[in-house]
Design an enzyme around this catalytic site. Structure first.
Site, PDB file in Angstrom:
ATOM      1  N   ARG A 138      14.854 -11.418  31.797  1.00 33.59           N
ATOM      2  CA  ARG A 138      14.092 -12.142  30.764  1.00 33.59           C
ATOM      3  C   ARG A 138      13.490 -11.205  29.730  1.00 33.59           C
ATOM      4  NH1 ARG A 138      12.544 -17.736  32.334  1.00 33.59           N
ATOM      5  NH2 ARG A 138      14.449 -18.377  33.356  1.00 33.59           N
ATOM      6  N   TYR A 196      18.921 -27.249  41.872  1.00 35.52           N
ATOM      7  CA  TYR A 196      18.552 -28.011  40.662  1.00 35.52           C
ATOM      8  C   TYR A 196      19.372 -29.297  40.557  1.00 35.52           C
ATOM      9  CZ  TYR A 196      15.821 -24.050  38.969  1.00 35.52           C
ATOM     10  OH  TYR A 196      14.877 -23.086  38.836  1.00 35.52           O
TER      11      TYR A 196
HETATM   12  O1  CP3 Z   1      16.829 -12.288  29.031  1.00 39.35           O
HETATM   13  C1  CP3 Z   1      17.403 -12.882  29.954  1.00 39.35           C
HETATM   14  O2  CP3 Z   1      17.081 -12.723  31.156  1.00 39.35           O
HETATM   15  C2  CP3 Z   1      18.609 -13.757  29.632  1.00 39.35           C
HETATM   16  C3  CP3 Z   1      18.420 -15.153  29.567  1.00 39.35           C
HETATM   17  C4  CP3 Z   1      18.144 -16.030  30.772  1.00 39.35           C
HETATM   18  C5  CP3 Z   1      17.431 -17.251  30.640  1.00 39.35           C
HETATM   19  N1  CP3 Z   1      17.485 -17.916  31.820  1.00 39.35           N
HETATM   20  C6  CP3 Z   1      16.793 -17.718  29.402  1.00 39.35           C
HETATM   21  C7  CP3 Z   1      15.728 -18.746  29.474  1.00 39.35           C
HETATM   22  C8  CP3 Z   1      18.552 -15.931  32.104  1.00 39.35           C
HETATM   23  C9  CP3 Z   1      19.284 -14.801  32.802  1.00 39.35           C
HETATM   24  C10 CP3 Z   1      18.150 -17.134  32.748  1.00 39.35           C
HETATM   25  C11 CP3 Z   1      18.451 -17.450  34.160  1.00 39.35           C
HETATM   26  C12 CP3 Z   1      17.768 -18.574  34.805  1.00 39.35           C
HETATM   27  N2  CP3 Z   1      17.521 -19.819  34.295  1.00 39.35           N
HETATM   28  C13 CP3 Z   1      17.346 -18.574  36.155  1.00 39.35           C
HETATM   29  C14 CP3 Z   1      17.545 -17.464  37.120  1.00 39.35           C
HETATM   30  C15 CP3 Z   1      16.651 -16.305  36.866  1.00 39.35           C
HETATM   31  C16 CP3 Z   1      15.234 -16.495  37.295  1.00 39.35           C
HETATM   32  O3  CP3 Z   1      14.356 -16.339  36.426  1.00 39.35           O
HETATM   33  O4  CP3 Z   1      15.002 -16.765  38.474  1.00 39.35           O
HETATM   34  C17 CP3 Z   1      16.763 -19.825  36.430  1.00 39.35           C
HETATM   35  C18 CP3 Z   1      16.128 -20.274  37.724  1.00 39.35           C
HETATM   36  C19 CP3 Z   1      16.899 -20.606  35.237  1.00 39.35           C
HETATM   37  C20 CP3 Z   1      16.498 -22.019  35.047  1.00 39.35           C
HETATM   38  C21 CP3 Z   1      15.452 -22.159  34.027  1.00 39.35           C
HETATM   39  N3  CP3 Z   1      15.625 -21.918  32.667  1.00 39.35           N
HETATM   40  C22 CP3 Z   1      14.116 -22.559  34.211  1.00 39.35           C
HETATM   41  C23 CP3 Z   1      13.505 -22.893  35.558  1.00 39.35           C
HETATM   42  C24 CP3 Z   1      13.509 -22.551  32.956  1.00 39.35           C
HETATM   43  C25 CP3 Z   1      12.132 -23.050  32.602  1.00 39.35           C
HETATM   44  C26 CP3 Z   1      11.066 -22.152  33.055  1.00 39.35           C
HETATM   45  C27 CP3 Z   1      10.376 -21.542  31.886  1.00 39.35           C
HETATM   46  O5  CP3 Z   1      10.126 -20.332  31.956  1.00 39.35           O
HETATM   47  O6  CP3 Z   1      10.098 -22.277  30.920  1.00 39.35           O
HETATM   48  C28 CP3 Z   1      14.458 -22.099  32.013  1.00 39.35           C
HETATM   49  C29 CP3 Z   1      14.258 -21.934  30.564  1.00 39.35           C
HETATM   50  C30 CP3 Z   1      14.601 -20.618  29.967  1.00 39.35           C
HETATM   51  N4  CP3 Z   1      15.715 -19.883  30.242  1.00 39.35           N
HETATM   52  C31 CP3 Z   1      13.838 -19.955  28.968  1.00 39.35           C
HETATM   53  C32 CP3 Z   1      14.539 -18.779  28.647  1.00 39.35           C
HETATM   54  C33 CP3 Z   1      14.171 -17.740  27.639  1.00 39.35           C
HETATM   55  C34 CP3 Z   1      12.552 -20.473  28.345  1.00 39.35           C
HETATM   56  C35 CP3 Z   1      12.815 -21.694  27.515  1.00 39.35           C
HETATM   57  C36 CP3 Z   1      12.393 -21.615  26.051  1.00 39.35           C
HETATM   58  O7  CP3 Z   1      12.453 -20.552  25.410  1.00 39.35           O
HETATM   59  O8  CP3 Z   1      12.038 -22.682  25.535  1.00 39.35           O
END
Ligand code: CP3
Length: 349
Positions: free
Chosen positions: A25, A150
């Site tokens: 992230r 999920y």
């Molecule tokens: O920089 C990076 O790591 C690359 C991008 C990336 C994202 N999601 C972008 C994202 C990666 C590798 C992921 C993987 C991901 N997504 C995982 C596995 C990694 C982990 O953190 O355990 C999981 C469980 C998800 C599912 C997911 N996506 C959730 C649960 C959420 C919401 C939680 C939150 O923080 O809001 C997301 C949204 C998400 N994925 C965001 C980003 C930058 C935030 C959304 C936004 O910007 O509006």
């Protein structure tokens, strides 16, 4: 000087003068330029499926920080969408999924699923064209069990419903995991062909599984994905991240043919060294909350991790993703401490 990116040298088993570094992230809400870019997309899914915006988000942290790896900006929940299950993000809450489709419908969707994810290939090609050759591009997918949680629960959760489903419907779960193995392998092959130089499997919810269940729903599917990717002629290294599984990560490292094992915050130094002795590169495991907190304790922990683990092949990273409210100065401080190179806290992008 070697041309091979430092991150790939570490994954090939080399012990280096200093570890390569990247952060899970590293792109995202901790960066003001990301928050600005994000306002231009209709919603988060549209953002991920837009190669121009996703490539820009991937590159933003690379401009600010001397990271050795860029992870493609996408999400693990794009795959269920490509398999025909509805996925959306509720602002301020997180992911939501529609009803789980019948297994036969999911199975029928496998073949067409990679084409529905082709824009992620385009993002990878765009990033690879702009990224310096000594910095590696990482592709990824969610691992089958984590994605299944999920798909079953319809949202982020404590996963009690998914674990209960695993006990009540073992055959149904195995069929769902098989669909995810096949579609994930195809998706990762596509990513490697589009320029990903390493592939990471995010098993973010590997906690609370008994050893036999962990074997069946985590270790087995990971092995099968890697076998299928290799059978397609793709040889890029894999990093596996079975987050939260405690001591079972040693079983994982011994059995799954990954080159790198990503460790979470609770991993002990001794366990990391044993995994290195077993022939694997390790990655991790700075606490993302300590990164957010900062101060002398952060410096001490960074030094301790390097002291403990850089005697073998090691990639510096967090134990989980950067929190959105992490001060950029703390990221700068760690990256400078690990690399000896300057980073930009303000006015970048
Ligand atoms: O920089 C990076 O790591 C690359 C991008 C990336 C994202 N999601 C972008 C994202 C990666 C590798 C992921 C993987 C991901 N997504 C995982 C596995 C990694 C982990 O953190 O355990 C999981 C469980 C998800 C599912 C997911 N996506 C959730 C649960 C959420 C919401 C939680 C939150 O923080 O809001 C997301 C949204 C998400 N994925 C965001 C980003 C930058 C935030 C959304 C936004 O910007 O509006």
């Amino acid at each position: 000087m070697s041309e091979t990116p430092r991150l790939l040298r570490a994954l090939a088993g080399e012990t280096l003068d200093r570890p390569p570094i990247w952060f899970m992230r590293q792109a995202g809400r901790s960066l003001p330029e990301y928050r600005e870019l994000r306002t231009r997309a209709k919603d988060f899914m549209a953002f991920c499926f837009n190669p121009e915006m996703a490539a820009e988000a991937t590159l933003q942290p690379m401009r600010r920080f001397p990271m050795d790896g860029a992870i493609v900006f996408a999400d693990i929940l794009l795959l269920p969408q490509a398999l025909g299950q509805e996925v959306w993000f509720e602002a301020g809450e997180g992911p939501r999924l529609g009803a789980l489709p019948q297994i036969e419908a999911l199975r029928d969707a496998v073949e067409g699923s990679t084409a529905k994810l082709s824009s992620i290939g385009e993002t990878l090609r765009r990033v690879r064209a702009e990224l310096e050759p000594d910095r590696a591009l990482i592709g990824f997918a969610g691992a089958p069990w984590t994605v299944a949680t999920y798909m079953i629960e319809g949202r982020g959760s404590q996963r009690e419903m998914a674990r209960t489903y695993a006990y009540e419907n073992p055959e149904k779960l195995d069929s769902l995991l098989d669909v995810l193995v096949d579609s994930t392998a195809r998706y990762l092959v596509m990513q490697a062909k589009a320029g990903a130089q390493a592939l990471k499997l995010f098993e973010s919810w590997a906690e609370n599984l008994a050893e036999d269940v962990f074997e069946r729903i985590v270790i087995g599917p990971h092995i099968r994905i890697i076998e299928q990717v290799r059978a397609a002629g793709v040889n890029v290294p894999f990093i596996g991240f079975p987050r939260g599984c405690g001591a079972l990560v040693e079983n994982y490292a011994a059995r799954v043919p990954v080159q790198g094992v990503a460790l979470d915050t609770q991993a002990s130094f001794a366990m990391g060294k044993r995994i290195q002795s077993g022939g694997k590169t390790i990655q991790g495991a700075l606490d993302n909350l300590l990164l957010r907190t900062g101060g002398p304790a952060l410096d001490r922990r960074v030094d301790a991790l390097i002291e403990a683990w850089n005697g073998g092949p090691y990639i510096f990273n967090l134990g989980h993703g950067v929190m959105p409210d992490t001060p950029i100065e703390h990221i700068v401080r760690v990256v400078e401490r690990v690399t000896g190179k300057p980073a930009k806290a303000f006015g970048a992008a």
